[in-house]
Design an enzyme around this catalytic site. Structure first.
Site, PDB file in Angstrom:
ATOM      1  N   MET A 186      12.161 -38.376 -21.519  1.00 58.99           N
ATOM      2  CA  MET A 186      13.500 -38.404 -20.924  1.00 58.99           C
ATOM      3  C   MET A 186      14.532 -39.183 -21.743  1.00 58.99           C
ATOM      4  SD  MET A 186      13.093 -36.444 -18.431  1.00 58.99           S
ATOM      5  CE  MET A 186      14.587 -36.665 -17.448  1.00 58.99           C
ATOM      6  N   ARG A 187      14.270 -39.351 -23.034  1.00 53.83           N
ATOM      7  CA  ARG A 187      15.278 -40.024 -23.868  1.00 53.83           C
ATOM      8  C   ARG A 187      15.838 -39.050 -24.881  1.00 53.83           C
ATOM      9  NH1 ARG A 187      14.385 -45.675 -26.595  1.00 53.83           N
ATOM     10  NH2 ARG A 187      16.577 -45.256 -26.975  1.00 53.83           N
ATOM     11  N   ILE A 188      17.123 -39.237 -25.191  1.00 55.23           N
ATOM     12  CA  ILE A 188      17.720 -38.476 -26.283  1.00 55.23           C
ATOM     13  C   ILE A 188      17.183 -39.064 -27.579  1.00 55.23           C
ATOM     14  CG2 ILE A 188      19.877 -37.796 -27.395  1.00 55.23           C
ATOM     15  CD1 ILE A 188      20.095 -36.845 -24.642  1.00 55.23           C
ATOM     16  N   ASN A 199       9.509 -28.711 -27.179  1.00 53.05           N
ATOM     17  CA  ASN A 199       9.819 -29.291 -25.865  1.00 53.05           C
ATOM     18  C   ASN A 199       9.534 -28.244 -24.801  1.00 53.05           C
ATOM     19  OD1 ASN A 199      11.022 -31.144 -23.933  1.00 53.05           O
ATOM     20  ND2 ASN A 199      12.818 -29.821 -23.929  1.00 53.05           N
ATOM     21  N   HIS A 206      10.892 -27.167 -20.927  1.00 45.68           N
ATOM     22  CA  HIS A 206      12.002 -27.398 -19.992  1.00 45.68           C
ATOM     23  C   HIS A 206      11.829 -26.466 -18.796  1.00 45.68           C
ATOM     24  CE1 HIS A 206      16.024 -28.568 -18.745  1.00 45.68           C
ATOM     25  NE2 HIS A 206      16.262 -27.300 -18.471  1.00 45.68           N
ATOM     26  N   ALA A 260       3.410 -23.009 -13.787  1.00 46.82           N
ATOM     27  CA  ALA A 260       3.601 -22.125 -14.952  1.00 46.82           C
ATOM     28  C   ALA A 260       3.676 -22.935 -16.240  1.00 46.82           C
ATOM     29  CB  ALA A 260       4.869 -21.294 -14.768  1.00 46.82           C
TER      30      ALA A 260
HETATM   31  C1  GRF Z   1       8.420 -31.102 -16.503  1.00 52.56           C
HETATM   32  O1  GRF Z   1       8.993 -30.300 -15.496  1.00 52.56           O
HETATM   33  C2  GRF Z   1       9.020 -30.776 -17.851  1.00 52.56           C
HETATM   34  O2  GRF Z   1       9.329 -29.422 -18.008  1.00 52.56           O
HETATM   35  C3  GRF Z   1      10.280 -31.589 -17.846  1.00 52.56           C
HETATM   36  O3  GRF Z   1       9.930 -32.799 -17.222  1.00 52.56           O
HETATM   37  C4  GRF Z   1       8.829 -32.565 -16.350  1.00 52.56           C
HETATM   38  C5  GRF Z   1       7.746 -33.496 -16.779  1.00 52.56           C
HETATM   39  O4  GRF Z   1       6.634 -33.458 -15.915  1.00 52.56           O
HETATM   40  N1  GRF Z   1      10.790 -31.740 -19.191  1.00 52.56           N
HETATM   41  P1  GRF Z   1       5.278 -34.139 -16.386  1.00 52.56           P
HETATM   42  O5  GRF Z   1       5.603 -35.570 -16.761  1.00 52.56           O
HETATM   43  O6  GRF Z   1       4.718 -33.359 -17.521  1.00 52.56           O
HETATM   44  O7  GRF Z   1       4.395 -34.080 -15.172  1.00 52.56           O
END
Ligand code: GRF
Length: 215
Positions: free
Chosen positions: A89-91, A106, A108, A172
């Site tokens: 969660m960091r840029i 990545n 998403h 998924a």
């Molecule tokens: C996932 O939904 C991923 O796509 C997003 O952040 C969430 C991370 O979940 N980037 P986890 O930490 O892998 O359980």
């Protein structure tokens, strides 16, 4: 044949890390997790690495450039060939993105380019789309952009809220991320501009999982 060395960057729960750990538990899987880095000391995902004896590092420095240098050192020290961002969660510092161009991916939880950034499930519900899903892509400097490797589609159902949709997408994700890493590890991906071609030998639609796909 030596397996591709993967470095996984996390910030939290680590369920996608777990999916990669589980995939790599099969000796026939062409990648192994060489190291895990978290920018948060209390990320639950760290315990998932520890349980499997995978080396894990916490790099919590708030300075982007300092983080980049420290992470780069750890990743290179572990011989990492591909970075997988998994709920990171960091840029990232631009220099880091450039240094790992085409070697960092990545996941998403939306069908990019729709709904980049925060709360993509909330964005999907607000837009009223009937389908959403998840995307694995190579990382470029702008957040949630970069050549798309694979996508999976899930339906958005009447009565869904953010949590139910997120859970359906997450299931998924856990299938798609190990698949995308496998395709990279097998050398099947070729980037041409913004498009990624998957080399022959694999059905063309394998990188597009759809709702009727029950495997
Ligand atoms: C996932 O939904 C991923 O796509 C997003 O952040 C969430 C991370 O979940 N980037 P986890 O930490 O892998 O359980």
């Amino acid at each position: 044949m030596p397996r591709l060395k993967l470095g996984v960057l996390i910030s939290g729960r680590g369920s996608n890390l777990q999916a990669l750990i589980d995939a790599a538990a099969d000796p026939a899987y062409p990648a192994e997790i060489a190291t895990v880095i978290s920018n948060r000391a209390n990320a639950p995902g760290l315990a998932r690495a520890a349980t499997r004896g995978i080396q894990a590092h916490v790099i919590a420095d708030p300075d982007r450039a300092v983080f980049a240098v420290a992470a780069d050192r750890v990743l290179r020290g572990a011989g990492v060939e591909l970075i997988a961002l998994a709920g990171f969660m960091r840029i990232l510092d631009a220099s880091f993105v450039v240094a790992w161009t085409d070697r960092m991916i990545n996941i998403h939880p939306s069908l990019l380019p729709a709904f980049p950034g925060l709360h993509p499930q909330r964005q999907a519900l607000a837009a009223g789309v009937k389908f959403s899903g998840c995307t694995v892509h190579f990382v470029r400097d702008a957040v949630d952009t970069g050549p798309i490797i694979a996508q999976a589609v899930v339906p958005v159902l009447d009565g869904d809220d953010e949590d139910t949709l997120a859970a359906r997408i997450l299931a998924a994700e856990h299938r798609l991320y190990p698949l995308a890493v496998r395709l990279f590890a097998e050398g099947r991906l070729t980037i041409a501009g913004n498009r990624v071609a998957v080399a022959a030998g694999i059905a063309p639609d394998i990188t597009a999982l759809n709702p009727s796909d029950r495997t």
